[in-house]
Design a protein around this motif. Structure first.
Motif, PDB file in Angstrom:
ATOM      1  N   HIS A   1       0.852  -1.202   0.000  1.00  0.00           N
ATOM      2  CA  HIS A   1       0.000   0.000   0.000  1.00  0.00           C
ATOM      3  C   HIS A   1       0.882   1.244   0.000  1.00  0.00           C
ATOM      4  O   HIS A   1       1.372   1.679   1.033  1.00  0.00           O
TER       5      HIS A   1
ATOM      6  N   HIS B   1       1.091   5.061  -2.328  1.00  0.00           N
ATOM      7  CA  HIS B   1       0.504   5.884  -3.399  1.00  0.00           C
ATOM      8  C   HIS B   1       1.606   6.572  -4.198  1.00  0.00           C
ATOM      9  O   HIS B   1       2.468   7.244  -3.617  1.00  0.00           O
TER      10      HIS B   1
ATOM     11  N   HIS C   1      -9.955   0.957   0.270  1.00  0.00           N
ATOM     12  CA  HIS C   1      -9.656   1.758   1.470  1.00  0.00           C
ATOM     13  C   HIS C   1     -10.912   1.718   2.344  1.00  0.00           C
ATOM     14  O   HIS C   1     -11.962   2.228   1.944  1.00  0.00           O
TER      15      HIS C   1
HETATM   16 ZN    ZN Z   1      -3.897   4.819   1.033  1.00  0.00          ZN
END
Ligand code: ZN
Ligand code: 2ND
Length: 356
Positions: A14, A16, A198
């Motif tokens: 995880h 971004h 999420h």
């Molecule tokens: Zn996130």
């Protein structure tokens, strides 16, 4: 200690892409692409600005900082550079396999098509991965307050053989339940595709329940609020509610991001982070960065903070890592090869040398 943790072969699920840019690169790209809204053009000051602006205790405020990273990621060259540097930075942190996510729909302001966005990022990951010795899979994210999830799900399926390994939804959670995007999730299931959601970060159990039982999520992004379904938290044998029991019984992976959770208010501190209890109860916990720039962190630093807070040793760090590798969206044979050929031998060497 941090140096040894950096040497361990780690797995990141995880992270971004638009939350991990180097400040220097943001400044360069702003100049090159004519983006003039940066709060400062001094890389050091910019680094501090991101860390401070993200530390508000609110997910909505935290997300506002992405205006500046997304703002400079609007050309193919910029996207390829950011992806290349991401692969390089993760490899230098000792990560051997990563899944990095971003929302293609946020990168079309200057006229790029969704396909061009995806191809530019895939090129950066492929080149960076080859040059620096890391495998990077991409997750395509749809923004939960928008209505483009079906399009993005189709995009993920279109590029599934080119390096896109899954799908995700992100953005403000309260008021935007995952069931808004049910058609996209049902489509992905019919396509035998993988997705994470999420959930349980800025909103509680209903969000987690919908993500799993309505949408069919393979993993949960954060999922920290599953703690609300566990009674007698301090007792030796806490009681799990039906949802928490389901998540644990089904080995549903939790993509936990300790520093990010403290910044958005999802956890009070690292020491009080639910990860401590969830690990003791053998939920399938994984450790992640979320946004390295906003949290001023790396996966090694997240591990180091947990070692300090919970007195974890190499066995714990290996357990988190094997959990992550088992939960990755690539094929079983590849996962097994990384576990047996890279992760276990790497940790064995470190265990022999030192305590983390
Ligand atoms: Zn996130
Ligand atoms: O932790 C998060 N929760 C919800 N949304 C997030 C989080 N971190 C980043 N995002 C959003 C902001 C980015 O622009 C988007 C795609 O990466 O995902």
């Amino acid at each position: 200690m941090l140096d040894d943790i950096r040497r361990a072969p780690k797995v990141l699920l995880h992270d971004h892409l638009d939350g991990g840019l180097r400040p220097e690169t943001i400044v360069d790209l702003a100049r090159e692409t004519g983006y003039d809204a940066l709060p400062t053009t001094d890389p050091g000051a910019l680094r501090t600005w991101f860390a401070e602006a993200s530390d508000s205790g609110s997910l909505e405020r935290y997300l506002e900082t992405f205006d500046h990273t997304v703002g400079v990621m609007q050309t193919a060259e910029a996207l390829t550079r950011v992806a290349y540097e991401c692969a390089e930075d993760l490899a230098k942190d000792g990560i051997v396999y990563a899944e990095v996510r971003y929302a293609p729909e946020q990168h079309t302001r200057n006229g790029l098509t969704l396909n061009q966005v995806v191809e530019a990022v895939l090129k950066g990951f492929a080149d960076g991965g080859r040059d620096h010795g890391i495998r990077v899979g991409t997750l395509l994210t749809a923004m939960r307050h928008q209505a483009r999830s079906m399009e993005i799900a189709e995009l993920a399926v279109r590029y599934r053989d080119e390096g896109v390994v899954g799908f995700d939804i992100a953005g403000a959670e309260a008021g935007y339940p995952p069931t808004r995007h049910l058609d996209a999730f049902e489509y992905l299931q019919r396509e035998n595709a993988h997705f994470t959601i999420h959930a349980g970060e800025a909103f509680g159990l209903p969000s987690i329940w919908q993500a799993i039982q309505w949408c069919g999520a393979d993993r949960l992004g954060h999922g920290v609020r599953i703690i609300d379904d566990i009674a007698e938290r301090d007792a030796e044998s806490p009681r799990l509610g039906r949802l928490a029991a389901y998540v644990r019984d089904k080995r549903i992976p939790l993509e936990m991001c300790p520093s990010s959770n403290v910044q958005t208010g999802a956890a009070k501190s690292i020491a009080e982070h639910p990860i401590g209890l969830l690990r003791r109860l053998y939920f399938r916990v994984t450790v992640n960065t979320d946004n390295r720039l906003m949290s001023g962190t790396s996966l090694s630093e997240e591990f180091a903070k947990l070692v300090e807070a919970f007195d974890y040793g190499w066995d714990d760090l290996q357990w988190f890592t094997v959990n992550a590798m088992k939960s990755a969206f690539i094929g079983f044979d590849e996962r097994l090869e990384l576990i047996n050929g890279v992760i276990k031998p790497g940790f064995a060497q470190l265990k022999w040398r030192s305590h983390p």
